[in-house]
Design an enzyme around this catalytic site. Structure first.
Site, PDB file in Angstrom:
ATOM      1  N   ASP A 368      32.312  40.422  40.698  1.00  0.00           N
ATOM      2  CA  ASP A 368      31.108  40.824  39.966  1.00  0.00           C
ATOM      3  C   ASP A 368      29.902  41.093  40.852  1.00  0.00           C
ATOM      4  OD1 ASP A 368      32.512  40.761  37.641  1.00  0.00           O
ATOM      5  OD2 ASP A 368      31.836  38.784  37.014  1.00  0.00           O
ATOM      6  N   TYR A 453      32.249  40.497  29.815  1.00  0.00           N
ATOM      7  CA  TYR A 453      31.987  39.061  29.837  1.00  0.00           C
ATOM      8  C   TYR A 453      30.501  38.745  29.965  1.00  0.00           C
ATOM      9  CZ  TYR A 453      36.368  36.457  29.762  1.00  0.00           C
ATOM     10  OH  TYR A 453      37.525  35.842  29.358  1.00  0.00           O
ATOM     11  N   HIS A 666      42.503  31.609  31.654  1.00  0.00           N
ATOM     12  CA  HIS A 666      42.285  32.038  30.277  1.00  0.00           C
ATOM     13  C   HIS A 666      43.513  32.791  29.782  1.00  0.00           C
ATOM     14  CE1 HIS A 666      39.368  34.064  27.177  1.00  0.00           C
ATOM     15  NE2 HIS A 666      40.347  33.374  26.610  1.00  0.00           N
TER      16      HIS A 666
END
Length: 747
Positions: A368, A453, A666
């Protein structure tokens, strides 16, 4: 009226009704203070400007200075074409630690205030970083790229800019998709009903710039509306007319071009997708009218923290804060009772690795900071993102734009009662008494909304000298069109929609200075050993024993995720507390991460920090980050390979930096629709004093409560709660406003 207006109206009506009732009952208003000004006895901090993010005027001044430097030769065009030379970003260049400490602690000369300016030079096919300063009137710029990375990052390692995305959009929708217009219309509906999203990395080797673009339905929560169409486009050339389509993926079937897809479709050799409209199952608009009103914490005597520019004081704590455009939240000069605990605590990187049988996403690995984590902090919603009465602060940045931008209310600070005691004991054997302390903490928060996200970043300060950093994920899962074999990689979450398994890793830099900068790394754990019972020599028992060990080199102190590591990790000082124990702070990691990438994977070099739960290195100014802006688009020859920092150097009596990695696995499930919740998700770490003090410093908290039979129950002397009824008040609630959509720039 539209929902947001309804919500605002309802909130204001509720506040008005409550306040009107309170006035009718004679309830007084809570004391209020302007938290942007000092509210206590603390003197202004003359050093906090060292770490203050650049202001709008500073950003504009630097931009204007660079634009007139003939040697840099920036394009004057407002449209930043890949073939031109343009400023991509401007942000604070943090001073060298030694210079900062000499200034702050020894009265030395103040370091110059400088900026780092990133220039994408299409004419030279080169990425260059400049140090520009001194501010407020810059007169010098110098190329620091080699100083930062040891080489010039490949030009195709640069971030995709807004203008490049516009060119990609134009190329796909005008040059490529029309070649199979009838196929797409029969499968996905009108052209305006869908758009694309890209995935990374962009190829297989350094220099590649070939991106898979996935098409999604133009609906709320579009990340959960994949169409089943993906295309691979080579856009490595700065001349957009030379871009070319490499592959097409339609309903799990691979083609070499749009023409081939059309021909095979018309010949009946393709398993077709037939267009049908889908329900708005991904919308976040409530299914029923909201009627709730959550509890609101009040501050009966006003705020107990103060903010002066970027310097915060709270009870025994003080620190400066900032939001880096690239990496997000960061703190400097963190002190407790005037002693520096940490020089820097900062977010470094957030990575996510996906699994799928889809060609477009089977290699997906997001870093990111390659997009800019601080770049995507927007206005926070009062009463939801942060408590209603939090202090909201603006942030400014210059990235992928022509003008400096201010994002209102994008950071919040508040004191929070956690609703449980920090410590307590009720004595009922020989004596009767009670002692306790509510766990009230100060929280500094930003929220990054980056792609699908959202990450809630919290830095929390406790009254016992402990500090916690946490990240809580929410937002949308990333999904793909479900095809045969897809359920090996996740769960079906909607009609023809697969929620893909993925793992998140987050890296923090923690530069601890425990009673100075001469520290060492100490581990503690337990082991059972057999001892003879003194009063019964024929018997032997197993007794837990303290096991201590000092790790003396960087290699020893690189603690991998896949190895069993000691449960107590300490940055310690040779100085001792009253009882002769070395003063230290313990690092306690909170994580349930998935498996890290095998080191044989070429892209692993860009995320080599994720090999380690904790790694301790000797502080060096040129080893200031664990990742970089360029690692995302050149994962194979990354500008920063963290593993190179670990080279066997001594970490005994040195200035030490802890690099802490945390994360979570996840496996998406039905309850992730429409949104992933923060409850039970995330990770982080604690910094906890361990023999740093002679006793628990929270014993002196102004919130302490002590009761015993000799003290009247209504006495306030040792129990401030006894007189709380005299402080009952209603807060002066500011009106609910939200202007975050004004700041959004669409491609």
């Amino acid at each position: 009226m539209p929902y947001p207006m309804y919500l605002a109206g309802f909130s204001l009506w509720t506040a008005f009704a409550v306040l009107t009732c309170a006035q009718a009952l004679g309830t007084k208003k809570c004391a209020q203070e302007d938290a942007t000004k000092t509210t206590g006895a603390h003197q202004p901090n003359p050093h906090s400007w060292l770490f203050a993010e650049l202001s709008v005027s500073e950003l504009a001044t630097i931009r204007d200075y660079m634009k007139v430097q003939s040697a840099v030769n920036l394009s004057q065009s407002a449209f930043k074409h890949p073939s031109g030379d343009h400023i991509f970003s401007i942000e604070l260049r943090v001073p060298r630690k030694r210079e900062a400490l000499l200034y702050m602690d020894a009265g030395g000369e103040p370091p110059p205030r400088e900026a780092t300016v990133v220039v994408f030079s299409g004419t030279q096919r080169k990425v260059v970083e400049y140090a520009v300063g001194p501010l407020p009137k810059p007169t010098v710029h110098r190329d620091i790229t080699l100083l930062n990375y040891g080489h010039y990052p490949h030009f195709n390692a640069r971030t995709v800019t807004r203008e490049e995305y516009q060119l990609l959009l134009q190329h796909l929708f005008t040059q490529e998709l029309p070649k199979a217009r009838q196929v797409l219309q029969e499968s996905f509906g009108p052209e305006k009903s869908y758009f694309f999203n890209d995935v990374v990395p962009r190829g297989f080797r350094s220099g590649d710039r070939s991106t898979w673009f996935s098409f999604l339905r133009n609906k709320a929560g579009f990340y959960l509306h994949p169409l089943g169409l993906d295309v691979l486009l080579d856009h490595s050339d700065t001349n957009s007319t030379k871009w070319r389509l490499l592959k097409v993926l339609y309903n799990g079937q691979l083609f070499n071009s749009m023409e081939e897809l059309r021909a095979q479709y018309e010949a009946g050799n393709v398993t077709r997708i037939l267009y049908q409209d889908r329900a708005d199952y991904a919308t976040l608009k409530p299914h029923r009218k909201p009627t709730g009103s959550p509890p609101v914490q009040t501050e009966p005597k006003g705020r107990r923290y103060s903010i002066q520019n970027n310097w915060v004081t709270y009870l025994d704590w003080s620190f400066t804060f900032g939001v880096s455009t690239l990496t997000g939240m960061r703190l400097f000069d963190v002190r407790f009772r005037g002693e520096r605990i940490a020089y820097e605590i900062s977010v470094q990187e957030a990575a996510s690795f996906y699994g799928s049988n889809s060609a477009a996403t089977m290699l997906t690995k997001f870093l990111d900071s390659g997009y800019g984590m601080g770049r995507f902090t927007h206005e926070l919603v009062r009463g939801v993102d942060c408590p209603y009465l939090a202090t909201y602060l603006d942030s400014s940045r210059f990235i992928d734009t022509e003008e400096p931008e201010t994002f209102r209310n994008s950071l919040c600070i508040f004191e929070h009662n956690q609703g449980r005691p920090l410590r307590r004991h009720f004595e009922h054997y020989f004596l009767s008494n009670y002692g306790g302390l509510a766990s009230s903490v100060l929280i500094v928060r930003t929220i990054t909304s980056i792609g699908n996200y959202d990450f809630v970043w919290d830095f929390m300060f406790y009254q016992n000298g402990a500090m916690e950093a946490r990240v809580f994920p929410t937002g949308y899962i990333y999904s793909v069109h479900l095809t045969e074999g897809g359920l090996e990689y996740g769960h079906q979450v909607a009609e023809d929609v697969l929620g893909m398994i993925h793992t998140h890793f987050v890296n923090f830099k923690v530069d601890l200075d425990i009673a100075g900068t001469n520290n060492y790394f100490l581990t503690k754990d337990m082991a059972y050993h057999e001892v003879q019972v003194p009063w019964s020599p024929e018997r032997r028992v197993q007794v837990p024993k303290l096991v201590e060990k000092q790790l003396k080199t960087e290699n020893e102190a690189a603690l991998r995720f896949d190895q069993k590591i000691p449960r107590y990790l300490h940055i310690a000082s040779n100085k001792t507390n009253k009882w002769g124990h070395n003063r230290s702070y313990r690092i306690q990691v909170l994580s349930f991460n998935g498996d890290h990438l095998p080191e044989s994977v070429p892209e692993e070099a860009a995320v080599s920090w994720a090999r380690y739960k904790v790694a301790i290195t000797k502080h060096k100014d040129h080893e200031s980050t664990s990742s970089s802006l360029y690692n995302q688009n050149d994962m194979w020859s990354p500008a920063v390979n963290f593993s190179s920092y670990i080279n066997g150097e001594s970490i005994e009596n040195e200035d030490l930096v802890a690099w802490i990695s945390t994360g979570f696995l996840h496996i998406p499930h039905a309850e992730d629709i429409p949104n992933t919740v923060t409850a039970g998700n995330g990770g982080g770490f604690f910094l906890r004093p361990h023999n740093y003090f002679d006793e628990d410093p929270s014993i002196n908290s102004p919130d302490s409560v002590y009761l015993d039979p000799s003290i009247p129950s209504d006495s306030c002397e040792l129990n401030p709660n006894a007189c709380l009824q005299n402080e009952v008040c209603m807060p002066n609630l500011p009106a609910f406003t939200y202007n975050g959509f004004d700041e959004v720039i669409h491609i």
